[in-house]
Design an enzyme around this catalytic site. Structure first.
Site, PDB file in Angstrom:
ATOM      1  N   ASP A 157     -11.106   1.592  -4.274  1.00 60.89           N
ATOM      2  CA  ASP A 157     -10.821   3.035  -4.241  1.00 60.89           C
ATOM      3  C   ASP A 157     -11.483   3.802  -5.375  1.00 60.89           C
ATOM      4  O   ASP A 157     -11.339   5.032  -5.448  1.00 60.89           O
ATOM      5  CB  ASP A 157      -9.310   3.278  -4.366  1.00 60.89           C
ATOM      6  CG  ASP A 157      -8.569   3.011  -3.064  1.00 60.89           C
ATOM      7  OD1 ASP A 157      -9.203   3.102  -2.000  1.00 60.89           O
ATOM      8  OD2 ASP A 157      -7.363   2.707  -3.121  1.00 60.89           O
ATOM      9  N   GLU A 207       1.728  -0.457  -4.908  1.00 62.27           N
ATOM     10  CA  GLU A 207       0.686   0.488  -5.303  1.00 62.27           C
ATOM     11  C   GLU A 207       1.349   1.807  -5.683  1.00 62.27           C
ATOM     12  O   GLU A 207       1.783   2.568  -4.820  1.00 62.27           O
ATOM     13  CB  GLU A 207      -0.318   0.744  -4.172  1.00 62.27           C
ATOM     14  CG  GLU A 207      -1.469   1.637  -4.646  1.00 62.27           C
ATOM     15  CD  GLU A 207      -2.149   2.433  -3.517  1.00 62.27           C
ATOM     16  OE1 GLU A 207      -3.234   2.977  -3.764  1.00 62.27           O
ATOM     17  OE2 GLU A 207      -1.590   2.543  -2.415  1.00 62.27           O
ATOM     18  N   ASP A 235       0.827  -1.201   0.000  1.00 62.15           N
ATOM     19  CA  ASP A 235       0.000   0.000   0.000  1.00 62.15           C
ATOM     20  C   ASP A 235       0.871   1.266   0.000  1.00 62.15           C
ATOM     21  O   ASP A 235       1.894   1.315   0.684  1.00 62.15           O
ATOM     22  CB  ASP A 235      -0.882  -0.045   1.264  1.00 62.15           C
ATOM     23  CG  ASP A 235      -1.986   0.985   1.229  1.00 62.15           C
ATOM     24  OD1 ASP A 235      -2.762   1.012   0.249  1.00 62.15           O
ATOM     25  OD2 ASP A 235      -2.088   1.787   2.190  1.00 62.15           O
TER      26      ASP A 235
END
Lengths: 562, 562
Positions: free
Chosen positions: A424, A357, A328
């Site tokens: 998201d 990410e 992340d």
């Protein structure tokens, strides 16, 4: 020739080792400005009395992104080292391009003029695990996939799908639910699951980790998780977990200790604290993810933090045999940490997958020393803009995708994590205003493209939902409410991807038609033996698309007829 | 505007952390095509109801290299993270340049368009040791500097300077000789010595290492070496040794073991052997440096080799307190090895200096994780072509040097190893056909430039010599035969470099005049408080160079008068 447009610089997408014998060389020039390009290359130490000895090899035009043309060539230097330049020719002139600029004739009194790939070392090759490029991913947001064990429901759990998802409501999704529905995934044909975080945390999304060594009790216990991983493996499905290492949750023990003991806390160097006393309002006086005081940024440059996080990385692999880590906010953690992370992870499971990410150009993380792949948002953006939203023309879409492909080495593109949506972003069907035909084209493109596709849970059965939390609805299990036709469509595509290597990553991707005015697209995937032709009409009208390249007969793979 | 010429890509010379608070951003555009450039930047998470919040900052023109103009700006983002783009303006138009291409107005509905510097971490900053940028280096080829202890002369040692240097003759230079002549170095003012190899080897150049843990007996023993290092340190002189880790010598124990025991040798994985039996003729069937069968390439990807070489790196620091390693043929060793090398070396001596021998563009080695500097041969080439050989015009010289400076971050340029010659190249006075005036200009340029200069032994007293072995003559100690005037000239320059920080690395370097037709050069070094102006007439004729920038009075630093 437009000299200022000509670009090459080694050790990235422009020059890299594709495997232990092969170098890939790419050149960028102004669009339509050059007619022929040859690589001029030789061993740096290969000389005779007339000077440096070099050869030529034709380069191939590999695409244009609206502004630039790209040329490509593959070479296998006998002694794994190479000096090289480029000979560019058009109607007006022929020039030599080197690291030291432009020449009318190739200099041979010195190799110092030329670009250099000094030596092709195994240790420096970008190498993702072999299995990744054949994987079809499926993303599960565990709180919303299936509630299989109501006895561990969190407080105030709502009946499954009884209301809209909110930032703070709970529906009790858990591991048992995933186990009970494994057949759905097997039937669809996916071969990898990416789980958003499963560690102890207060929120429903679990990105606010309290304890990286514990599973959140609302999902189950470690025994159940182990069973889940085993069942996935039995069905040929790999398991990837989400590592939130950029920041912890507010209730992470060490941060609570800081709040309690302030300057005396033994964890005070675990975070980026700007002053004491540490306070959260009106604005936090410590670094955070974004400006979220609930997510204090971890100091990954601190030895203790490093050790702790690397232990976490090892623990879930060693104890539960997980197959990969999705990182992340990976771009906001230091490169030095990720280099150690890679060494640690690969030392205990050499074929574990490391996915970062990163939403922007990620070349600095994809040099072989850090990640195996990044989440390919530039691909996502282009595909959504063209197919789902109809915001850009076929030509613009071609430009975006050509640019993405030429921004990375081929071995990087083959394992790019090509998502269309996630927890998201709004769901694809919602972005397309419910137009299922467009979504089918979008999925066809995704599933026939270079890289590894990821399907966001529920997209395969036509679920809808806007920006989060809207896109985090409970998975629909009532078959009558599932779009079965879409499910079959996606399943069919996945089958084709598995059945024909050229449909997957063994084909060279190339656009054949992408006109500014016509709303359709023709591209091909080509291997040594086979050519797949894709013709996608992204308009509301019927169009007639002639076969290109003089093809006379073809097999219709979709309907399996001549 | 020529869009195809506009270039920026982060995490190299175009965008990097200069220190823990400061980012440097560089943009490349077509020469004379743009009149004004502003950086458009903001925190990625700083939004209000109208969208992303960003600011503008003017960029400064920093040079042109003949094809391109470069623009520069320094920023210190409050939260150490930044999204950014560029606003470029000329008479015709104003455009916005982003990672996703060009726009007529700056988009503010998403930060995904923009370039990203995700977070400025200490751990990722390129950081050479503090002392390096103030160092003036002196290169010693030990066999030819001074014979101080004839009792350890190798077999067939010739009387000092009695004949021309050949590939295989010996004059008995040793450590004792260096110790005896330390005053020469102190008087000249140098503050660092780079020794070509001193480890056990048969040749006079010692690049064919037999034992990395032993000093060649012709130079002295370990005790004498320790004394040499101590004496250097007492005189404020750092010591750098040469590490030949790309290849060993033919008589290196492990390679001899391979030749003897072939497939059964426990060292068979220490080299890149292509087949058995290993043979050296007619061509070696193992990888070598160049095609030299006497120098088998070491397999630096092998764990045992790594351990051995890292132990070597540690040993000479721990036991003898050396200050740096110069890495021979550094580009042909894997990046992974150099990353471990850096960690190992810095863990035992954080301010040790790591200098790589790379002749070409070296950005991939200068990202903070591998080297502190490389040997700046592109600088060498330009300076020799202009001053020594008169091959290029003042303008071409300006282009070369501007290009070199803009190819690297500023913190890299400040410690670049700027040599004019070495044991591998003809001596400067020989290249200049004995024209001492040109050599003086060359030295003036070198010693007033950004980076750390290195003087090759004997150049300061006007020694001559062609391509090696010609450039490896015995140092002249007969003062009558030394060019004392040149020595005083160099000494004076070194003094100025030490006395005025702006003469050294605290000044911004900029060309003011470099005309194609006139053979003179004007450049300045500028700090906050001071400006140094350099006017170099590289022609045989007298020229009148007017003061630029309306300067009326100035201090003549050279003659120390108004």
């Amino acid at each position: 020739m437009q000299l200022e447009a000509i670009y090459h610089r080694p050790k990235n997408n422009f020059a890299y080792a594709y495997n232990e014998k092969t170098l890939h060389i790419q050149l960028r020039v102004k669009k339509n400005d050059v007619e022929k390009v040859r690589l001029l290359y030789g061993d740096p130490y290969h000389w005779n009395k007339d000077g440096w000895i070099f050869s030529y090899k034709d380069m191939t035009f590999s695409g244009n992104d609206g502004l630039f043309d790209y040329w490509f060539v593959e070479v296998s230097p006998e002694f794994r080292r190479m000096r090289y330049g480029f000979e560019l020719t058009n109607d007006d002139e022929s020039i030599i391009y080197t690291e030291k600029g432009f020449f009318t004739e190739a200099p041979c009194d010195d190799v110092a003029y030329y670009f250099c790939f000094p030596f092709l070392h195994q240790a420096d090759i970008f190498r993702a695990p072999e299995w990744v490029k054949d994987t079809v991913w499926y993303q599960i947001f565990p709180e919303r996939f299936a509630n299989g064990n109501p006895s561990i429901n969190p407080k105030n759990t709502l009946p499954w799908g009884s209301t809209e998802p909110l930032r703070d409501n709970f529906f009790g999704g858990d591991f048992e639910g995933i186990i009970q529905h494994i057949d759905h995934l097997v039937d669809l044909g996916v071969t990898g699951i990416y789980f958003t975080p499963i560690f102890k945390a207060f929120s429903n999304h679990k990105y606010d980790t309290i304890d990286y060594m514990e599973i959140d009790p609302q999902f189950g216990d470690k025994k159940t998780f182990k069973r889940l991983v085993d069942i996935c493996h039995q069905h040929g499905i790999r398991v990837m977990l989400d590592a939130v290492f950029n920041h912890s949750g507010f209730y992470f023990g060490p941060f609570q200790d800081v709040l309690e003991n302030q300057e005396k806390s033994k964890y005070k160097d675990w975070f980026h604290l700007r002053e004491f006393p540490v306070k959260t309002t009106p604005v936090p006086n410590y670094d955070t993810f974004a400006f979220t005081e609930q997510m204090p940024k971890l100091n990954t440059e601190n030895e203790e933090v490093k050790k702790y996080l690397l232990d976490v990385a090892k623990y879930w692999i060693e104890e539960f045999d997980i197959d990969g880590w999705r990182l992340d906010v990976a771009n906001e953690v230091d490169h030095a940490f990720w280099r150690e992370f890679r060494k640690t992870v690969k030392s205990i499971k050499p074929d574990a997958y490391i996915l970062g990410e990163i939403w922007h150009d990620s070349m600095p993380w994809l040099q072989g020393d850090q990640f195996d792949a990044v989440m390919n948002y530039p691909f996502t953006q282009g595909a959504l803009d063209f197919f789902a939203k109809g915001k850009i023309s076929a030509e613009e879409f071609k430009n975006v995708i050509t640019n993405v492909l030429h921004s990375y080495p081929k071995n990087v593109n083959e394992v790019a994590f090509n998502l269309l949506g996630s927890h998201d972003t709004p769901r694809i069907l919602t972005l397309a205003d419910g137009n299922k035909d467009r979504i089918k084209l979008l999925l066809l493109f995704q599933l026939s493209f270079i890289g590894t596709p990821c399907i966001y849970y529920g997209d395969e059965i036509g679920m809808t939902g806007g920006q989060d939390p809207g896109c985090r609805k409970c998975m629909i299990w009532d078959q009558e409410k599932q779009d079965q036709e879409l499910f079959t469509f996606v399943k069919h595509l996945i089958q084709l991807r598995k059945q024909y290597p050229v449909f997957c990553n063994d084909g060279e991707f190339r656009f054949l038609e992408a006109d500014r005015n016509k709303n359709y697209l023709v591209y091909q995937k080509q291997s040594k033996d086979e050519t797949l032709l894709f013709m996608l009409n992204n308009s509301d009208k019927e169009v007639e698309i002639p076969f290109v390249n003089g093809i006379r007969t073809a097999l219709d793979l979709w309907n399996n007829c001549q």
